[in-house]
Write a protein that holds these residues in place. Structure first.
Motif, mmCIF file in Angstrom:
data_model
loop_
_atom_site.group_PDB
_atom_site.id
_atom_site.type_symbol
_atom_site.label_atom_id
_atom_site.label_comp_id
_atom_site.label_asym_id
_atom_site.label_seq_id
_atom_site.Cartn_x
_atom_site.Cartn_y
_atom_site.Cartn_z
ATOM 1 N N LYS A 317 -3.501 23.640 -7.649
ATOM 2 C CA LYS A 317 -3.658 23.119 -9.008
ATOM 3 C C LYS A 317 -5.072 22.602 -9.252
ATOM 4 O O LYS A 317 -5.703 22.948 -10.243
ATOM 5 C CB LYS A 317 -2.653 21.986 -9.259
ATOM 6 C CG LYS A 317 -1.198 22.431 -9.319
ATOM 7 C CD LYS A 317 -0.275 21.254 -9.590
ATOM 8 C CE LYS A 317 -0.554 20.607 -10.950
ATOM 9 N NZ LYS A 317 0.378 19.495 -11.240
ATOM 10 N N ARG A 318 -5.574 21.770 -8.342
ATOM 11 C CA ARG A 318 -6.898 21.173 -8.559
ATOM 12 C C ARG A 318 -7.415 20.546 -7.276
ATOM 13 O O ARG A 318 -6.646 20.282 -6.340
ATOM 14 C CB ARG A 318 -6.841 20.096 -9.642
ATOM 15 C CG ARG A 318 -5.998 18.880 -9.261
ATOM 16 C CD ARG A 318 -5.867 17.877 -10.393
ATOM 17 N NE ARG A 318 -5.046 16.728 -10.031
ATOM 18 C CZ ARG A 318 -5.526 15.567 -9.591
ATOM 19 N NH1 ARG A 318 -6.842 15.414 -9.448
ATOM 20 N NH2 ARG A 318 -4.722 14.557 -9.297
ATOM 21 N N ASN A 319 -8.718 20.324 -7.247
ATOM 22 C CA ASN A 319 -9.341 19.563 -6.165
ATOM 23 C C ASN A 319 -9.240 18.075 -6.466
ATOM 24 O O ASN A 319 -9.395 17.657 -7.611
ATOM 25 C CB ASN A 319 -10.820 19.940 -6.006
ATOM 26 C CG ASN A 319 -11.018 21.337 -5.466
ATOM 27 O OD1 ASN A 319 -10.083 21.956 -4.967
ATOM 28 N ND2 ASN A 319 -12.234 21.836 -5.554
ATOM 29 N N LEU A 320 -8.994 17.296 -5.436
ATOM 30 C CA LEU A 320 -8.952 15.849 -5.588
ATOM 31 C C LEU A 320 -10.359 15.276 -5.438
ATOM 32 O O LEU A 320 -11.181 15.809 -4.689
ATOM 33 C CB LEU A 320 -8.033 15.226 -4.537
ATOM 34 C CG LEU A 320 -6.562 15.673 -4.571
ATOM 35 C CD1 LEU A 320 -5.798 15.043 -3.413
ATOM 36 C CD2 LEU A 320 -5.919 15.286 -5.905
ATOM 37 N N ARG A 321 -10.605 14.220 -6.165
ATOM 38 C CA ARG A 321 -11.922 13.579 -6.102
ATOM 39 C C ARG A 321 -12.094 12.853 -4.776
ATOM 40 O O ARG A 321 -11.211 12.119 -4.326
ATOM 41 C CB ARG A 321 -12.066 12.594 -7.258
ATOM 42 C CG ARG A 321 -13.406 11.910 -7.322
ATOM 43 C CD ARG A 321 -13.480 10.988 -8.529
ATOM 44 N NE ARG A 321 -14.759 10.303 -8.611
ATOM 45 C CZ ARG A 321 -15.078 9.422 -9.547
ATOM 46 N NH1 ARG A 321 -14.192 9.119 -10.490
ATOM 47 N NH2 ARG A 321 -16.253 8.838 -9.548
ATOM 48 N N ALA A 322 -13.242 13.075 -4.136
ATOM 49 C CA ALA A 322 -13.535 12.375 -2.889
ATOM 50 C C ALA A 322 -13.761 10.900 -3.182
ATOM 51 O O ALA A 322 -14.539 10.547 -4.066
ATOM 52 C CB ALA A 322 -14.768 12.982 -2.223
ATOM 53 N N SER A 323 -13.074 10.045 -2.458
ATOM 54 C CA SER A 323 -13.162 8.601 -2.686
ATOM 55 C C SER A 323 -13.973 7.941 -1.588
ATOM 56 O O SER A 323 -13.885 8.313 -0.409
ATOM 57 C CB SER A 323 -11.757 7.993 -2.726
ATOM 58 O OG SER A 323 -11.823 6.584 -2.821
ATOM 59 N N VAL A 324 -14.782 6.954 -1.980
ATOM 60 C CA VAL A 324 -15.556 6.206 -0.985
ATOM 61 C C VAL A 324 -14.702 5.118 -0.343
ATOM 62 O O VAL A 324 -15.113 4.495 0.632
ATOM 63 C CB VAL A 324 -16.808 5.574 -1.631
ATOM 64 C CG1 VAL A 324 -17.748 6.650 -2.138
ATOM 65 C CG2 VAL A 324 -16.427 4.618 -2.750
ATOM 66 N N VAL A 325 -13.511 4.897 -0.892
ATOM 67 C CA VAL A 325 -12.596 3.891 -0.338
ATOM 68 C C VAL A 325 -11.783 4.529 0.776
ATOM 69 O O VAL A 325 -11.133 5.557 0.583
ATOM 70 C CB VAL A 325 -11.655 3.340 -1.432
ATOM 71 C CG1 VAL A 325 -10.689 2.331 -0.822
ATOM 72 C CG2 VAL A 325 -12.458 2.711 -2.554
ATOM 73 N N MET A 326 -11.851 3.946 1.950
ATOM 74 C CA MET A 326 -11.110 4.491 3.097
ATOM 75 C C MET A 326 -9.659 4.027 3.038
ATOM 76 O O MET A 326 -9.376 2.837 2.900
ATOM 77 C CB MET A 326 -11.771 4.058 4.408
ATOM 78 C CG MET A 326 -13.141 4.678 4.626
ATOM 79 S SD MET A 326 -13.880 4.251 6.217
ATOM 80 C CE MET A 326 -14.323 2.541 5.961
ATOM 81 N N GLU A 327 -8.751 4.982 3.147
ATOM 82 C CA GLU A 327 -7.321 4.693 3.055
ATOM 83 C C GLU A 327 -6.778 4.348 4.433
ATOM 84 O O GLU A 327 -6.812 5.155 5.359
ATOM 85 C CB GLU A 327 -6.584 5.908 2.481
ATOM 86 C CG GLU A 327 -5.103 5.677 2.278
ATOM 87 C CD GLU A 327 -4.422 6.866 1.613
ATOM 88 O OE1 GLU A 327 -3.180 6.937 1.663
ATOM 89 O OE2 GLU A 327 -5.136 7.714 1.052
ATOM 90 N N SER A 328 -6.265 3.137 4.572
ATOM 91 C CA SER A 328 -5.708 2.722 5.857
ATOM 92 C C SER A 328 -4.257 3.162 5.952
ATOM 93 O O SER A 328 -3.616 3.520 4.973
ATOM 94 C CB SER A 328 -5.812 1.194 6.013
ATOM 95 O OG SER A 328 -5.069 0.548 4.984
#
Length: 333
Positions: A317-328
């Motif tokens: 469907k789409r590319n997800l935006r790269a986030s600078v927040v690291m997901e724990s």
């Protein structure tokens, strides 16, 4: 040397010879060079004025050469002919006129030798010398005193290590790669774009500690399937279909390769073995999918299930935006 246009339509060429004590020969040479430049504009049509008359031209610190704009034209015989005509007009001897012509030729050669590079050339040279984030992207052998293992520098700054999973990101500043690797620490490594190698240490740097060093050497580019799943670095969203309907799912490009489905939530992950995609979907089972890179689709089945009834299909469907927040993640990995 200055050029300006007066309101009356006259081009005025000003020269200030150094007022400091200088040898007479130096002043004469400087003046002759200025006259030669002026002659190139208008030849014999030029006329000169000086603060106290032409006879003192080479003994003064200032003089001007003027010409009506309507008379300006290149001289027909080049710099030498123009200089000689002007020299005759001003009453200069043949030696001074010849000196003016020689100065003009010397100035032209110097300008050709010292010509500054064009902005495009300068930018190209600068671009060739500075590494870009795209140069770093790929799989590397990561080495330390305890051994070697594979890590992946993904687009958008996501960092992934299958053996030591953690919220992690990387960034490039100049030729320095900084890796923030959750509980496994922070590292700074100097990147050599030509050899695609890195050499650095853990932070803070500990001099004399033989376990503080880190090295990395390039293994391979991301595979076509990885590029489809990772997208711009944040992962991708797909429409997942089965016999009971369809719903969106996400393949995240974080430090854990999380798989997310809001309609059927569970702690889930995805892994890639060559071109075979495996989804470990908690209580909903395990699925193996084959990815079609050209069509950006996938087909597969639940592991151990009947392909006739347990089939699965998916379309990007789409590319997800790269986030600078690291997901724990507080789940066991």
């Amino acid at each position: 040397l200055k050029l300006r246009v007066c309101p009356c339509g006259v081009l005025v060429l000003h020269s200030s010879l150094a007022a400091m004590p200088t040898p007479r020969r130096t002043r004469r040479a400087a003046a002759a060079s200025v006259l030669a430049a002026a002659a190139a504009f208008g030849g014999a049509e030029l006329f000169a004025v000086a603060p106290s008359g032409l006879p003192t031209l080479f003994g003064r610190s200032h003089f001007s050469v003027q010409a009506p704009l309507t008379d300006l034209r290149p001289t027909g015989s080049g710099a030498l002919g123009g200089s000689a005509s002007l020299g005759q007009l001003l009453g200069l001897g043949g030696a001074a006129a010849a000196l003016a012509a020689a100065a003009t030729r010397a100035d032209g050669k110097a300008n050709r030798r010292t010509r500054a590079p064009s902005p495009r050339t300068a930018r190209a040279a600068e671009g060739a010398a500075v590494a870009k984030p795209a140069d770093v992207v790929g799989w590397y052998d990561f080495k330390w005193s305890g051994g070697t293992f594979a890590v992946c520098f993904r687009p958008g700054g996501s960092f992934y290590c299958p053996k030591f999973q953690a919220p992690a990101r990387w960034q490039l500043k100049g030729d320095l790669v900084k890796v923030e690797w959750g509980n496994f620490g922070t590292y700074e490594l100097k990147f050599d774009a030509a050899s695609k190698t890195m050499d650095g240490h853990g932070m803070p740097k500990k001099e004399g500690n033989d376990k503080n060093w880190r090295k990395a050497s390039f293994l391979r580019e991301l595979s076509p399937v990885e590029n489809v799943l990772i997208g711009d670095g944040g992962g991708t969203e797909w429409n997942f279909e089965w016999s009971g309907g369809s719903f969106p799912v996400k393949f995240k490009a974080d430090g854990y390769n999380h798989f997310q489905c809001d309609e059927f939530p569970a702690h889930s992950h995805w892994t890639l073995d060559d071109d075979k995609l495996t989804i470990v979907w908690g209580e909903f089972g395990k699925y193996e999918m084959a990815v079609n890179v050209a069509e950006k689709s996938m087909d597969g089945c639940k592991v151990g299930g009947d392909p006739a009834t347990e089939w699965r299909k998916s379309q990007l469907k789409r590319n997800l935006r790269a986030s600078v927040v690291m997901e724990s993640c507080d789940q066991h990995h």
